[in-house]
Structure formats: C-alpha cells, structure tokens
Motif scaffolding. Structure first.
Motif, PDB file in Angstrom:
ATOM      1  N   SER A  29       0.839  -1.198   0.000  1.00  0.00           N
ATOM      2  CA  SER A  29       0.000   0.000   0.000  1.00  0.00           C
ATOM      3  C   SER A  29       0.870   1.241   0.000  1.00  0.00           C
ATOM      4  O   SER A  29       2.028   1.217   0.410  1.00  0.00           O
ATOM      5  CB  SER A  29      -0.932   0.005   1.211  1.00  0.00           C
ATOM      6  N   ARG A  30       0.261   2.333  -0.470  1.00  0.00           N
ATOM      7  CA  ARG A  30       0.935   3.633  -0.452  1.00  0.00           C
ATOM      8  C   ARG A  30      -0.120   4.717  -0.339  1.00  0.00           C
ATOM      9  O   ARG A  30      -1.265   4.533  -0.756  1.00  0.00           O
ATOM     10  CB  ARG A  30       1.770   3.853  -1.705  1.00  0.00           C
ATOM     11  N   VAL A  31       0.266   5.843   0.245  1.00  0.00           N
ATOM     12  CA  VAL A  31      -0.617   7.005   0.293  1.00  0.00           C
ATOM     13  C   VAL A  31      -0.437   7.716  -1.033  1.00  0.00           C
ATOM     14  O   VAL A  31       0.648   8.195  -1.356  1.00  0.00           O
ATOM     15  CB  VAL A  31      -0.292   7.917   1.492  1.00  0.00           C
ATOM     16  N   TYR A  37     -11.360  17.651   2.503  1.00  0.00           N
ATOM     17  CA  TYR A  37     -11.240  18.188   3.861  1.00  0.00           C
ATOM     18  C   TYR A  37     -12.403  17.682   4.713  1.00  0.00           C
ATOM     19  O   TYR A  37     -13.560  17.710   4.299  1.00  0.00           O
ATOM     20  CB  TYR A  37     -11.231  19.713   3.822  1.00  0.00           C
ATOM     21  N   ASP A  38     -12.073  17.193   5.925  1.00  0.00           N
ATOM     22  CA  ASP A  38     -13.083  16.735   6.874  1.00  0.00           C
ATOM     23  C   ASP A  38     -13.209  17.801   7.955  1.00  0.00           C
ATOM     24  O   ASP A  38     -12.317  17.948   8.797  1.00  0.00           O
ATOM     25  CB  ASP A  38     -12.678  15.395   7.479  1.00  0.00           C
ATOM     26  N   THR A  43      -8.970  17.660   9.194  1.00  0.00           N
ATOM     27  CA  THR A  43      -7.838  17.039   8.502  1.00  0.00           C
ATOM     28  C   THR A  43      -8.231  16.678   7.079  1.00  0.00           C
ATOM     29  O   THR A  43      -9.395  16.699   6.712  1.00  0.00           O
ATOM     30  CB  THR A  43      -7.394  15.748   9.218  1.00  0.00           C
ATOM     31  N   ARG A  44      -7.228  16.337   6.311  1.00  0.00           N
ATOM     32  CA  ARG A  44      -7.423  15.787   4.974  1.00  0.00           C
ATOM     33  C   ARG A  44      -6.867  14.360   5.013  1.00  0.00           C
ATOM     34  O   ARG A  44      -5.647  14.177   5.008  1.00  0.00           O
ATOM     35  CB  ARG A  44      -6.683  16.597   3.930  1.00  0.00           C
ATOM     36  N   PRO A  45      -7.731  13.356   5.045  1.00  0.00           N
ATOM     37  CA  PRO A  45      -7.240  11.980   5.122  1.00  0.00           C
ATOM     38  C   PRO A  45      -6.516  11.571   3.843  1.00  0.00           C
ATOM     39  O   PRO A  45      -6.824  12.067   2.752  1.00  0.00           O
ATOM     40  CB  PRO A  45      -8.519  11.157   5.315  1.00  0.00           C
ATOM     41  N   GLY A  46      -5.552  10.684   3.989  1.00  0.00           N
ATOM     42  CA  GLY A  46      -4.818  10.194   2.830  1.00  0.00           C
ATOM     43  C   GLY A  46      -5.631   9.196   2.032  1.00  0.00           C
ATOM     44  O   GLY A  46      -6.448   8.461   2.571  1.00  0.00           O
TER      45      GLY A  46
END
Length: 118
Positions: A29-31, A37-38, A43-46
């Motif tokens: 896996s990788r981001v 935006y939440d 935050t901004r989840p990956g």
C-alpha cells in the motif's frame, strides 16, 4: 510466445509446484494523495492505493550486508511481475515493512524488493 513469456510461465509453474512451500502472498500500500477536507476532524485523510501478489521472502547474504544500505534484519522479496497487481515503489508498505529499494531482473519478469522492518 516470446522468451519473456516462457520465463514467466516457467517461474509461475515453479511457484505453484516446486517452490509452493516458500511462496507467500503479500499486500502493498501507499498514500497516493489527500482526500477532501473533513471539517469534523479538521484534517485531509490520505487516499491509499493497494496492490497484491505472491513471492518468496528471504534474507541477504552476509557479504551483501553493509550496515547502512542493507541491514542484517532486511528482507528480500522476489515477486513475479505478472502476478503483482501494482508496481512497488520506495516508501510503500508491504506486509507491514517499508520498501527501501525496488529492482527487476534484466528480462523484466520479477521484482526484487528490499524490505525493512518499521
């Protein structure tokens, strides 16, 4: 059928038969970016991309270990490219270990991945 296809078929057959007890599945896996935006968590989840395959996990020979680029605890993964659903890259996580380097054989049949425990 070209030479590359023949080598891939022979290795896949060996993975199924002669080497079956040494072959294990893996998931990488990788981001790949950031999501929307939440406002609740601010935050901004990956966004995570995943890939999978199967291969042989092993160690490094003592003459390859230099204590800097290759540690005694590093793991080498040899995986068939035709059976890997993505391309491993430095920084990815495979089975909980960090990818330190990625190479391939001259015929572009296998990935040779150096993994390090996090």
């Amino acid at each position: 059928m070209g030479l590359r296809d023949e080598i891939t078929a022979d290795l896949a057959e060996a993975f199924d038969d002669d080497l079956a007890d040494a072959i294990r599945p893996f998931e990488g896996s990788r981001v790949a970016g950031v999501g929307p935006y939440d406002p609740v968590t601010e935050t901004r989840p990956g966004i995570t991309e995943t890939y999978s395959g199967r291969g042989a996990f092993g160690g490094y020979r003592s003459e390859e270990i230099d204590g800097v680029r290759v540690l005694a605890t590093d793991v080498r993964l040899l995986a068939l490219q035709a059976e890997t659903t993505g391309t491993p890259a430095v920084g990815d996580k495979i089975n909980g270990m960090r990818v330190e380097s990625v190479g391939q054989d001259p015929a572009a049949v296998t990935w040779v991945v150096q993994l390090r425990k996090v």
